[in-house]
Design a protein around this motif. Structure first.
Motif, mmCIF file in Angstrom:
data_model
loop_
_atom_site.group_PDB
_atom_site.id
_atom_site.type_symbol
_atom_site.label_atom_id
_atom_site.label_comp_id
_atom_site.label_asym_id
_atom_site.label_seq_id
_atom_site.Cartn_x
_atom_site.Cartn_y
_atom_site.Cartn_z
ATOM 1 N N ARG A 632 0.841 -1.189 0.000
ATOM 2 C CA ARG A 632 0.000 0.000 0.000
ATOM 3 C C ARG A 632 0.885 1.251 0.000
ATOM 4 O O ARG A 632 1.940 1.264 0.650
ATOM 5 N N VAL A 633 0.462 2.283 -0.723
ATOM 6 C CA VAL A 633 1.292 3.477 -0.884
ATOM 7 C C VAL A 633 0.534 4.716 -0.418
ATOM 8 O O VAL A 633 -0.703 4.735 -0.375
ATOM 9 N N LYS A 634 1.306 5.752 -0.073
ATOM 10 C CA LYS A 634 0.717 7.024 0.342
ATOM 11 C C LYS A 634 1.720 8.130 0.042
ATOM 12 O O LYS A 634 2.900 8.020 0.400
ATOM 13 N N GLU A 635 1.254 9.189 -0.603
ATOM 14 C CA GLU A 635 2.127 10.336 -0.852
ATOM 15 C C GLU A 635 2.236 11.147 0.435
ATOM 16 O O GLU A 635 1.236 11.580 1.000
ATOM 17 N N VAL A 636 3.477 11.330 0.870
ATOM 18 C CA VAL A 636 3.737 11.986 2.148
ATOM 19 C C VAL A 636 4.237 13.410 1.949
ATOM 20 O O VAL A 636 3.768 14.350 2.588
ATOM 21 N N ILE A 637 5.222 13.568 1.066
ATOM 22 C CA ILE A 637 5.782 14.879 0.750
ATOM 23 C C ILE A 637 5.869 15.003 -0.768
ATOM 24 O O ILE A 637 5.732 14.015 -1.498
ATOM 25 N N SER A 638 6.108 16.205 -1.229
ATOM 26 C CA SER A 638 6.175 16.437 -2.671
ATOM 27 C C SER A 638 7.458 15.851 -3.246
ATOM 28 O O SER A 638 8.419 15.552 -2.533
ATOM 29 N N GLU A 639 7.454 15.682 -4.543
ATOM 30 C CA GLU A 639 8.638 15.172 -5.238
ATOM 31 C C GLU A 639 9.829 16.090 -5.024
ATOM 32 O O GLU A 639 10.946 15.633 -4.782
ATOM 33 N N GLU A 640 9.612 17.404 -5.070
ATOM 34 C CA GLU A 640 10.700 18.363 -4.887
ATOM 35 C C GLU A 640 11.275 18.271 -3.477
ATOM 36 O O GLU A 640 12.501 18.287 -3.297
ATOM 37 N N ALA A 641 10.400 18.136 -2.467
ATOM 38 C CA ALA A 641 10.876 18.010 -1.082
ATOM 39 C C ALA A 641 11.689 16.730 -0.908
ATOM 40 O O ALA A 641 12.690 16.709 -0.175
ATOM 41 N N ALA A 642 11.279 15.656 -1.582
ATOM 42 C CA ALA A 642 12.016 14.391 -1.483
ATOM 43 C C ALA A 642 13.412 14.540 -2.081
ATOM 44 O O ALA A 642 14.395 14.013 -1.529
ATOM 45 N N TYR A 643 13.520 15.255 -3.215
ATOM 46 C CA TYR A 643 14.841 15.484 -3.813
ATOM 47 C C TYR A 643 15.740 16.253 -2.852
ATOM 48 O O TYR A 643 16.931 15.947 -2.693
#
Length: 779
Positions: A632-643
């Motif tokens: 199961r998946v869940k978006e936690v932070i934005s792609e930019e924040a992850a980078y």
């Protein structure tokens, strides 16, 4: 007179024949004795153990009741010599009769009943013996025994009607109990010879068939000489039946027993902690609050959430088998395919043994040798150490049982102080010793505990799982069950909140000690283990790399503790007792290794967290797929924040507190991570990730007061990080696994981590509540 006598004889004869006829008719219809239904004969209840497999096809173990550790084997899996040995010894005319061998039966009646010969040979066919295994209970008296044989004959005739000879032999071997928790030929071959049935040689086949006469009498472990004699009898019967030449028999009878005995146990083998974790998960029932003590409020919440959201949790009680009953992993012969890679699991177990058992434990023992409070820390008061020991005594099963039996405290204390013989764990295997129960508590608490997990961040598949140093002696699982304070490994979540709020790794903060006013107008001044660059404005990237507490406290003060708690829950942290306080930035909350590893998957996966997945599918005994599972998946932070977080967390490894991953252990793979150490070195942590793998390790004592006195040894960079380092060395050295140190993070080439600028109006803190301790990160 003679006519009357013959008339009487004929009358008796007819009455006997009619009586026998009616008896068999009554047995056949079930009016007399027990006769299974047609459906049961066509589909006998197969009480087989559930098999657990790794992702690469290795059997990790089985789940069964101790009396039914049976694993199904097809007829095609049986070696020819095994079938020949059984037929030659138990039923040489097996392929000629229809369930009852009247010649053998008549021979047994004449020799035993008339000639009174004890060695007259048996009259029961293989099919009759199978009928007895499947459906006959042990006769309680002579009358039941008289009926038991005719019932077995009728059942045998019916079995021959529904099954081929090969199927009957297959069922015979699958149902026979070979002792030592080895039910069925597949388990027996592993138990006595550590090999699958097809690899058994003729001697080994003869030995196992010899046990079929009386497994207790011909137990090869207890009576090896008697068992050899019985094996040689089987070989002689095989010669008589034409399956062996006299020369072959003579050569085989000279061979030794050749056992490679290993008692089947779920406490041994690879992935023991994971197997037990899955066993509890699959068999879980729907949580009911009244079944949980008041202090297990958090446990009830987690179980309730799992019941609703995780298809694997309670799967057996959410689904029914073909008989309409909930599945039972102990009897339904399921096949559970896990995500574990047996090679990576072995590497993880080796890494834990190498570092925790081989390196850390001797250092801890050396510290304890000079400690009067041992195993508790030398720095705590002696009365506190005594109170800790007394609490441990009250929690042990011996104390609880004696208390229930009505013993007084004085009697219990006396029993705990008397030395007794016992077998205890040691670094070099179990040892027999004489020790008092209270000293055994001290002894076991002197061993370090650990937890480790590795998962593939792309799929969520758990590849390795360690819950402790030895499942047989330390069954409390420190990967999922145990939760400890996480220290500075919580800081990446805080920095994620900052990045999500528009900050960048290049933004600066004052590297000074400050005092903050928190809930109730109380003052809180966090400590830091180093004064490097004190008074300077330093980047957030540097602050995280150095695990600087002052920067973390300052940063959370600019943001919001309430938003931080919400983000922690979004990351998959289930602890509902987390208080939104400034002190939360130093990791005082209790979290499991599995939760931490699962949460860190969001960083390499562009802000999307994957729940750890332990099982991909479940099959029935016939290979039909009953269920399939996905992470199961869940978006936690934005792609930019992850980078941005990857950029900062790589700094931890490349030049911060995790630097020994590069220098000492020579791991060159792109990696982000975070070390963590709690007050008094009670907990050592390291959680990290590469482009495809996420891993985490914890090391500590059984209690918080059991810990290293030396920060140099007890800090997470030294106690936990090496487990991951040794593991990665082995994984990258094995090209079959497909992981390479040349892989890189999927970050766009044009990405600029310093591009965003924080809005000066953001970051006002909400009301906080003081936590009554603070975590000191000194790495």
């Amino acid at each position: 007179m003679r006519k009357k006598f013959f008339l009487f004889l004929w009358t008796c004869y007819i009455l006997v024949v009619v009586g026998i006829g009616f008896t068999f008719y009554g047995i056949f219809t079930g009016a007399i004795g027990y006769m299974p239904k047609i459906e049961q004969l066509q589909n006998p209840v197969n009480k087989f153990a559930t098999q657990v497999f790794s992702a690469d096809g290795k059997q990790l173990g089985t789940w069964s009741y101790s009396s039914a550790n049976r694993v199904f084997a097809d007829y095609d899996e049986l070696p020819r010599a095994l079938v020949q040995a059984l037929v030659a010894t138990e039923d040489v005319r097996f392929y000629e009769h229809n369930g009852i061998d009247f010649f053998a039966l008549l021979r047994a009646i004449v020799k035993r009943g008339v000639l009174q010969q004890k060695s007259a040979g048996g009259g029961s066919t293989i099919t009759q013996q199978l009928a007895k295994q499947l459906y006959s209970e042990k006769a309680a008296n002579t009358q039941e025994r008289l009926l038991q044989k005719p019932i077995e004959w009728v059942i045998a005739l019916k079995l021959e009607r529904f099954y081929t000879k090969e199927e009957i032999i297959g069922m015979y071997f699958n149902y026979f109990d070979f002792l030592h928790n080895a039910v069925g030929i597949k388990t027996a071959a592993q138990t006595y010879f550590s090999k699958p049935p097809m690899e058994l040689d003729t001697c080994q086949c003869a030995l196992l068939v010899g046990m079929c006469k009386n497994p207790s009498l011909y137990n090869p472990v207890r009576y090896p000489e008697r068992c050899i004699e019985r094996r040689n009898v089987v070989l002689m019967q095989m010669e008589k039946a034409g399956f062996l030449t006299s020369e072959q028999r003579e050569e085989l009878r000279q061979r030794p027993l050749g056992l490679n005995f290993h008692r089947a146990s779920h406490k041994e083998g690879h992935a023991t902690y994971l197997r037990d974790h899955l066993r509890l998960m699959l068999m879980a029932k729907k949580p009911v609050r009244s079944d949980y003590p008041a202090w297990q409020k958090q446990k009830f919440y987690e179980d309730s959430l799992a019941w609703e959201e995780d298809p694997l949790y309670g799967w057996c009680n959410k689904n029914t088998n073909r008989e309409g009953r909930p599945y039972n992993i102990y009897t339904d012969g399921l096949k559970v395919y896990t995500t574990l890679d047996s090679r990576m699991q072995e590497y993880a177990e080796e890494a834990v043994a190498q570092h925790v058992t081989g390196e850390l434990q001797p250092l801890f023992d050396k510290e304890q040798s000079r400690n009067r409070n041992a195993p508790y820390a030398s720095a705590i008061p002696a009365d506190r150490a005594r109170a800790d020991l007394a609490r441990a005594k009250r929690q042990c099963s011996r104390y609880i049982e004696m208390k229930r039996a009505g013993y007084s405290e004085a009697e219990i204390d006396d029993a705990f102080s008397k030395p007794i013989e016992m077998t205890v764990y040691s670094l070099h295997g179990d040892k027999d010793t004489v020790m008092s129960p209270i000293d055994s508590i001290r002894y076991y608490k002197s061993f370090l505990r650990t937890g480790f997990m590795c998962m593939d961040s792309e799929t969520g598949h758990v590849k390795a799982y360690i819950g402790g140093v030895d499942y047989s002696h330390f069954q409390y699982d420190m990967c999922t069950q145990g939760k400890r304070q996480v220290g500075s490994t919580i800081k990446p979540y805080l920095y994620s909140l900052a990045m999500e709020s528009g900050w960048t790794p290049c933004d600066v903060a004052p590297n000074v000690q400050q005092t903050y006013t928190v809930a109730g107008n109380q003052l809180w001044t966090p400590r830091n283990g180093s004064k490097a660059r004190y008074g300077e404005m330093v980047t957030l990237k540097w602050g995280l790399a150095m695990s600087n507490n002052w920067i973390s406290a300052w940063l959370l003060n600019q943001l919001s503790p309430d938003l931080f708690v919400k983000l922690l829950h979004d990351f998959g942290i289930q602890n509902q007792d987390i208080v939104p306080s400034l002190a939360l930035c130093l990791g005082p909350c209790d979290i499991s290794v599995a939760e931490m590893v699962g949460a860190y998957t969001a960083f390499p996966q562009k802000g999307v967290r994957r729940n750890p997945l332990f099982v991909t599918r479940i099959e029935d005994s016939d290979g039909n797929v009953l269920a399939q599972f996905q992470s199961r998946v869940k978006e936690v932070i934005s792609e930019e924040a992850a980078y941005k977080m990857i950029v900062m967390m790589r700094g931890v490894i490349d030049g911060g507190t995790g630097g020994r991953m590069r220098g000492r252990y020579k791991i060159t793979a792109p990696m982000g991570g975070k070390t963590g150490t709690t007050n008094d070195n009670s907990d050592g942590w390291f959680v990290g990730y590469t482009p495809r793998l996420v891993f985490g390790a914890w090391v500590g004592g059984d209690e918080r007061d059991v810990h290293f006195a030396s920060m140099a040894i007890g800090q997470g960079a030294n106690s936990a990080l090496p487990i991951a380092a040794y593991f990665l060395q082995k994984v990258y050295a094995d090209e079959r696994l497909g992981y390479s140190q040349s892989e890189n993070f999927d970050i766009p080439a044009e990405f600029d981590p310093c591009k965003s600028v924080i809005d000066e109006d953001e970051g006002l803190s909400d009301g906080e509540e003081l936590i009554g301790f603070d975590i000191e990160e000194t790495e």
